[in-house]
Write an enzyme that holds these catalytic residues in place. Sequence first.
Site, PDB file in Angstrom:
ATOM      1  N   ASP A  10       0.723   1.427   7.193  1.00  0.00           N
ATOM      2  CA  ASP A  10       2.089   1.092   6.774  1.00  0.00           C
ATOM      3  C   ASP A  10       2.433  -0.217   7.484  1.00  0.00           C
ATOM      4  OD1 ASP A  10       4.678   1.189   5.757  1.00  0.00           O
ATOM      5  OD2 ASP A  10       5.409   2.386   7.442  1.00  0.00           O
ATOM      6  N   GLU A  72       0.044   0.352   2.069  1.00  0.00           N
ATOM      7  CA  GLU A  72       1.242   0.300   1.240  1.00  0.00           C
ATOM      8  C   GLU A  72       1.435  -1.099   0.669  1.00  0.00           C
ATOM      9  OE1 GLU A  72       5.141   2.597   1.954  1.00  0.00           O
ATOM     10  OE2 GLU A  72       5.459   0.607   2.807  1.00  0.00           O
ATOM     11  N   ASP A 145       6.965   5.420  11.015  1.00  0.00           N
ATOM     12  CA  ASP A 145       5.993   4.461  10.461  1.00  0.00           C
ATOM     13  C   ASP A 145       4.582   5.057  10.491  1.00  0.00           C
ATOM     14  OD1 ASP A 145       7.759   2.032  10.106  1.00  0.00           O
ATOM     15  OD2 ASP A 145       8.048   2.417  12.237  1.00  0.00           O
TER      16      ASP A 145
END
Length: 173
Positions: A10, A72, A145
């Site tokens: 991420d 992502e 996160d």
Amino acid sequence: MEPVTVIGIDPGSVRTGWGVIRAVSSGYELVDCGLIKTTSSGNEDFSSRLAVIYHDLAEVLRRTRPLEAAIEQVFMAKNAQTAFKLGQARGVAVAACAANGIPVYDYEPKLVKKTLVGTGGAEKEQVAFMVRCRLGLRSADWALDTSDALGIALTHLSLRRFKQMASAATACK
């Protein structure tokens, strides 16, 4: 199905979450996870922050030896400068994987949320809850996160299994 180890990432210019998961026949196994933190204060220029992300992530890759990476995709931020910085952080994460010979797969945030929670508009806390459930953990003390990164890895592994089952079903016809 042969065990496969995947890192989920991420990306962020201040906080980059990462999580390594191994798919085994009975489900999923947490290998390791964490957070790469840089400072957003004037003490560190942006290129130095990107270098920290690259080097810390490269060390994680060398230590955990994943076969694949799931990251992502950049979403549309309200602030163009924020989106630009996020894209650069994502780029150094992709470069760290590529430099270690690890193929990278991209996932939209809505797909990750829908795969884990059932809705593309899920909150981070809902994703964190489902990550813990899928990994069989009662609690976890990592950052959101990191949960997001683990969710990205779980999404990749789930979709990977689905594709393998679909291929096997097609081969049986």
